[in-house]
Design a protein around this motif. Structure first.
Motif, PDB file in Angstrom:
ATOM      1  N   ALA A  14       0.931  -1.123  -0.081  1.00 25.40           N
ATOM      2  CA  ALA A  14      -0.098  -0.098   0.073  1.00 25.40           C
ATOM      3  C   ALA A  14       0.834   1.368  -0.054  1.00 25.40           C
ATOM      4  O   ALA A  14       0.279   2.276  -0.255  1.00 25.40           O
ATOM      5  CB  ALA A  14      -1.079   0.128   1.173  1.00 25.40           C
ATOM      6  N   SER A  15       2.172   1.138   0.319  1.00 25.44           N
ATOM      7  CA  SER A  15       3.056   2.419   0.052  1.00 25.44           C
ATOM      8  C   SER A  15       4.281   2.024  -0.501  1.00 25.44           C
ATOM      9  O   SER A  15       4.644   0.805  -0.766  1.00 25.44           O
ATOM     10  CB  SER A  15       3.383   2.760   1.664  1.00 25.44           C
ATOM     11  OG  SER A  15       4.275   1.865   2.127  1.00 25.44           O
ATOM     12  N   ASP A  16       5.098   3.043  -0.854  1.00 26.73           N
ATOM     13  CA  ASP A  16       6.200   2.855  -1.624  1.00 26.73           C
ATOM     14  C   ASP A  16       7.144   2.059  -0.698  1.00 26.73           C
ATOM     15  O   ASP A  16       7.272   2.745   0.421  1.00 26.73           O
ATOM     16  CB  ASP A  16       6.802   4.281  -1.979  1.00 26.73           C
ATOM     17  CG  ASP A  16       6.129   4.859  -3.161  1.00 26.73           C
ATOM     18  OD1 ASP A  16       5.681   4.041  -4.141  1.00 26.73           O
ATOM     19  OD2 ASP A  16       6.050   5.914  -3.219  1.00 26.73           O
ATOM     20  N   PRO A  17       7.659   0.999  -0.876  1.00 31.37           N
ATOM     21  CA  PRO A  17       8.547   0.263  -0.027  1.00 31.37           C
ATOM     22  C   PRO A  17       9.797   1.087   0.184  1.00 31.37           C
ATOM     23  O   PRO A  17      10.503   1.932  -0.418  1.00 31.37           O
ATOM     24  CB  PRO A  17       9.013  -0.937  -0.973  1.00 31.37           C
ATOM     25  CG  PRO A  17       8.001  -1.068  -1.816  1.00 31.37           C
ATOM     26  CD  PRO A  17       7.479   0.251  -2.167  1.00 31.37           C
ATOM     27  N   GLN A  18      10.367   1.130   1.382  1.00 29.85           N
ATOM     28  CA  GLN A  18      11.717   1.758   1.963  1.00 29.85           C
ATOM     29  C   GLN A  18      12.606   0.835   2.409  1.00 29.85           C
ATOM     30  O   GLN A  18      12.341  -0.340   2.901  1.00 29.85           O
ATOM     31  CB  GLN A  18      11.376   2.570   3.181  1.00 29.85           C
ATOM     32  CG  GLN A  18      10.323   3.722   2.832  1.00 29.85           C
ATOM     33  CD  GLN A  18       9.844   4.190   4.219  1.00 29.85           C
ATOM     34  OE1 GLN A  18      10.544   4.183   5.226  1.00 29.85           O
ATOM     35  NE2 GLN A  18       8.767   4.815   4.383  1.00 29.85           N
TER      36      GLN A  18
END
Length: 151
Positions: A14-18
């Motif tokens: 759901a979010s840009d991976p970090q």
């Protein structure tokens, strides 16, 4: 011998991976993931509910490979364990839960992709399909119904 099992989850990134480093200098993958939720109605239909969102983390080589291969929106299946945590920030107690994935892959039911089967150092050598049958097909059970004529 019993089958070894672990917890598993499926969902979507759901979010840009970090990709960051731990205090020990190990790679750490972090992303928020979502899970679709449905309610079964009395008439047998399903009503789609709001998705729930959670934390997904991985460490070391798994984190590095996942960061290279996963993007926001990708559907996945992961094996690992839930990790609850608590700490204090500005005098307030903060509690949460991460899913720590040891293994992760794209969800084949929701993702089209190709597989590179070129050999890698240390990879298991699997026999080709022609060399080995993975299993014998189950035999059909005889019908318990009496045969009918003239139909």
């Amino acid at each position: 011998m019993t089958i070894r099992t672990q917890q598993s989850i499926s969902g979507f990134i759901a979010s840009d991976p970090q990709l960051t480093e731990t205090d020990r200098g190990e790679a750490r993958f972090y992303a928020r993931f979502g899970q679709e939720n449905f309610r079964r109605e009395d008439d047998g239909t399903f009503t789609k509910l709001e998705p729930s969102f959670h934390n997904l983390v991985m460490y070391r080589a798994t984190a590095e490979r996942a960061y290279e291969r996963f993007a926001k929106g990708d559907s996945f299946v992961a094996e690992g364990y839930a990790h609850e945590y608590a700490y204090e920030r500005d005098g307030q107690k903060v509690e949460g839960e991460d899913f720590v994935a040891k293994k992760i892959g794209h969800d084949t039911a929701r993702t089209q992709y190709s597989v590179d089967r070129s050999s890698r150092a240390g990879a298991h050598e699997a026999p080709s399909r022609e060399q080995s049958r993975a299993f014998d097909a189950p035999r059909q059970r005889p019908s318990t119904e009496a045969p009918t004529l003239g139909r």
